[in-house]
Enzyme design. Structure first.
Site, PDB file in Angstrom:
ATOM      1  NE  ARG A 124      15.011  51.362  47.965  1.00  0.00           N
ATOM      2  CZ  ARG A 124      13.816  51.456  47.858  1.00  0.00           C
ATOM      3  NH1 ARG A 124      13.091  50.377  48.241  1.00  0.00           N
ATOM      4  NH2 ARG A 124      13.367  52.433  47.089  1.00  0.00           N
ATOM      5  CE  LYS A 146      36.921  44.947  44.504  1.00  0.00           C
ATOM      6  NZ  LYS A 146      37.977  44.988  44.029  1.00  0.00           N
ATOM      7  CD  GLU A 188      43.669  36.034  40.398  1.00  0.00           C
ATOM      8  OE1 GLU A 188      44.083  36.644  41.276  1.00  0.00           O
ATOM      9  OE2 GLU A 188      43.250  36.505  39.010  1.00  0.00           O
ATOM     10  CE  LYS A 230      38.541  38.919  47.298  1.00  0.00           C
ATOM     11  NZ  LYS A 230      38.195  38.857  46.128  1.00  0.00           N
ATOM     12  CD  GLU A 240      40.293  47.274  45.293  1.00  0.00           C
ATOM     13  OE1 GLU A 240      39.638  46.601  45.337  1.00  0.00           O
ATOM     14  OE2 GLU A 240      40.793  47.750  44.404  1.00  0.00           O
ATOM     15  NE  ARG A 244      38.285  43.489  47.956  1.00  0.00           N
ATOM     16  CZ  ARG A 244      37.017  43.153  48.094  1.00  0.00           C
ATOM     17  NH1 ARG A 244      36.059  43.777  49.114  1.00  0.00           N
ATOM     18  NH2 ARG A 244      36.470  42.326  47.182  1.00  0.00           N
ATOM     19  CG  ASN A 248      43.321  44.714  42.057  1.00  0.00           C
ATOM     20  OD1 ASN A 248      42.787  44.018  41.833  1.00  0.00           O
ATOM     21  ND2 ASN A 248      42.942  45.968  42.539  1.00  0.00           N
ATOM     22  CG  HIS A 251      44.655  42.017  38.476  1.00  0.00           C
ATOM     23  ND1 HIS A 251      45.594  41.316  39.369  1.00  0.00           N
ATOM     24  CD2 HIS A 251      43.354  41.356  38.574  1.00  0.00           C
ATOM     25  CE1 HIS A 251      44.632  40.156  39.653  1.00  0.00           C
ATOM     26  NE2 HIS A 251      43.524  39.968  39.482  1.00  0.00           N
ATOM     27  CG  HIS A 255      42.621  44.510  33.874  1.00  0.00           C
ATOM     28  ND1 HIS A 255      42.605  45.282  35.337  1.00  0.00           N
ATOM     29  CD2 HIS A 255      42.130  43.476  34.191  1.00  0.00           C
ATOM     30  CE1 HIS A 255      41.932  44.560  36.220  1.00  0.00           C
ATOM     31  NE2 HIS A 255      41.580  43.485  35.301  1.00  0.00           N
ATOM     32  CG  HIS A 268      41.081  37.729  34.723  1.00  0.00           C
ATOM     33  ND1 HIS A 268      41.680  39.204  34.653  1.00  0.00           N
ATOM     34  CD2 HIS A 268      41.180  37.568  36.295  1.00  0.00           C
ATOM     35  CE1 HIS A 268      41.678  39.790  35.719  1.00  0.00           C
ATOM     36  NE2 HIS A 268      41.677  38.734  36.777  1.00  0.00           N
TER      37      HIS A 268
END
Ligand code: GLY
Length: 371
Positions: A124, A146, A188, A230, A240, A244, A248, A251, A255, A268
């Site tokens: 955990r 993340k 980025e 960041k 988010e 936040r 993106n 993105h 994507h 990416h």
């Protein structure tokens, strides 16, 4: 003088430092001392990174009298699976990793996500240290917590927020990256200037050649400013729920482009670079962005970083329509909305929900040429 930077991610009693500078991999044992609760660490790296940097990192940890285990997995996005996580959890059991021990994710985005998820779930949650080795991981995925794996349901849909206890960024490690991957990381870096810091964007314009050539001081500074921006987003909106999402920028378009090309044609960051151009066009068409030169400056910086700025397709109109369709599919996982982060001026972006499909198609079409 060595160019070292320290950035804090302010999250109350879960706050953590990001150490940035050349040569830090050799000092990892010392830097980690205050962040460990036991003398045992498990380093997780892909086979390629283990070969390049594993020895140096393990030696530095052993020098600090730590008991070190190294577990590897095959390089690449195809390893970001529950099967690999399961294998690594079995390794945790073998090495008797318990709640006082620490997992170190040594590698790029795939490793940070996979090892981070392993650390988030094992017992955990055990301590996690991120040691990114790619520019993309240094300026983005190693900071902010993340983690996750891909599955038949989609990319990154299984995961957890797991903040590290420390991030150690040895900026010298970018020297071993291949050119294309390095440049994709610069997309980025560029992004942070557009979304939050016009001064940083101007600094990049002035130092683009040094950054493209991986000048050590320029890289360390670019990583430090990117991490500071960041870190501010993460401190403000860890899960988010709001601001936040601005990270993106480019993105949603990117994507769609990655999906259209089966994740084979673009890295990416390359797709995000083209996506930022499309987002700028959409913002202009919606009347949100004045004709203030941002589009031209962004194009010029992308070109200075040797990034692609258009997508080539035999039938641009049909591809633009299909790409807009991919965004619609995305709605299923975004509570019925297609969300675009659009620039309002250099250094400021805003979230825009569900614009007209025709405007989205036109934005895609603006960066697709026949051929
Ligand atoms: N990569 C975007 C974020 O961490 O929120």
């Amino acid at each position: 003088m060595s160019h070292r930077h320290l950035v804090d991610v302010a999250l109350g009693d879960r706050s953590y430092p990001i150490h940035i500078g050349p040569g830090l991999a050799g000092e990892v044992g010392t830097l980690l001392q205050e962040h460990l609760a036991s003398g045992k660490v498990l380093v997780i790296a892909d086979e390629h990174v283990a070969q390049l940097h594993g020895r140096r990192v393990v030696d530095a940890l052993v020098e600090s009298s730590l008991k070190v285990h190294l577990e590897t997995f095959p390089r690449g996005e195809t390893s970001k699976t529950l099967e690999q996580a399961e294998r690594l959890w079995r390794a945790c059991a073998e090495h008797r990793i318990d709640r006082s021990d620490t997992v170190i994710a040594l590698g790029g985005g795939v490793t940070g996500d996979l090892a981070g998820y392993v650390a988030a779930c094992w017992m955990r949650g055990v301590r996690l240290v991120q040691m990114p080795t790619t520019l993309l991981a240094m300026v983005d995925s190693s900071v902010g917590g993340k983690t996750g794996v891909n599955s038949a349901a989609g990319k990154n849909l299984i995961g957890a927020f797991k903040q590290p206890t420390c991030v150690i960024i040895d900026t010298e490690l970018v020297a071993t990256m291949d050119d294309r991957e390095y440049r994709a990381g610069l997309a980025e870096v560029l992004k942070y200037g557009v979304i939050k810091d016009a001064g940083f964007f101007a600094w990049q314009e002035a130092h683009a050649a040094e950054l493209a050539a991986r000048d050590p001081d320029a890289v360390a500074r670019a990583v430090a400013v990117s991490c500071r921006i960041k870190a501010d987003y993460v401190s403000e909106d860890e899960f988010e729920q709001g601001a936040r999402a601005q990270l993106n920028y480019g993105h949603t378009f990117g994507h769609a482009l990655e999906r259209e090309t089966g994740y084979r044609e673009y890295l990416h960051g390359e797709a995000v670079g083209i996506g930022m151009r499309m987002a700028t066009r959409l913002s202009r068409d919606l009347g949100l962005l004045p004709d203030d030169g941002l589009a031209q400056r962004q194009d010029a910086l992308l070109a200075a970083y040797h990034l692609p700025i258009v997508h080539r397709a035999a039938d641009p109109a049909a591809v633009a329509r299909r790409l807009a369709g991919h965004c619609r599919l995305d709605k299923k996982v975004a509570a019925g909305r297609t969300r675009f982060i659009l620039p309002l001026r250099l250094g400021e972006v805003a979230l825009h929900d569900s614009p007209e499909e025709d405007a989205v198609i036109a934005a895609f079409a603006s960066a697709i040429i026949g051929g």
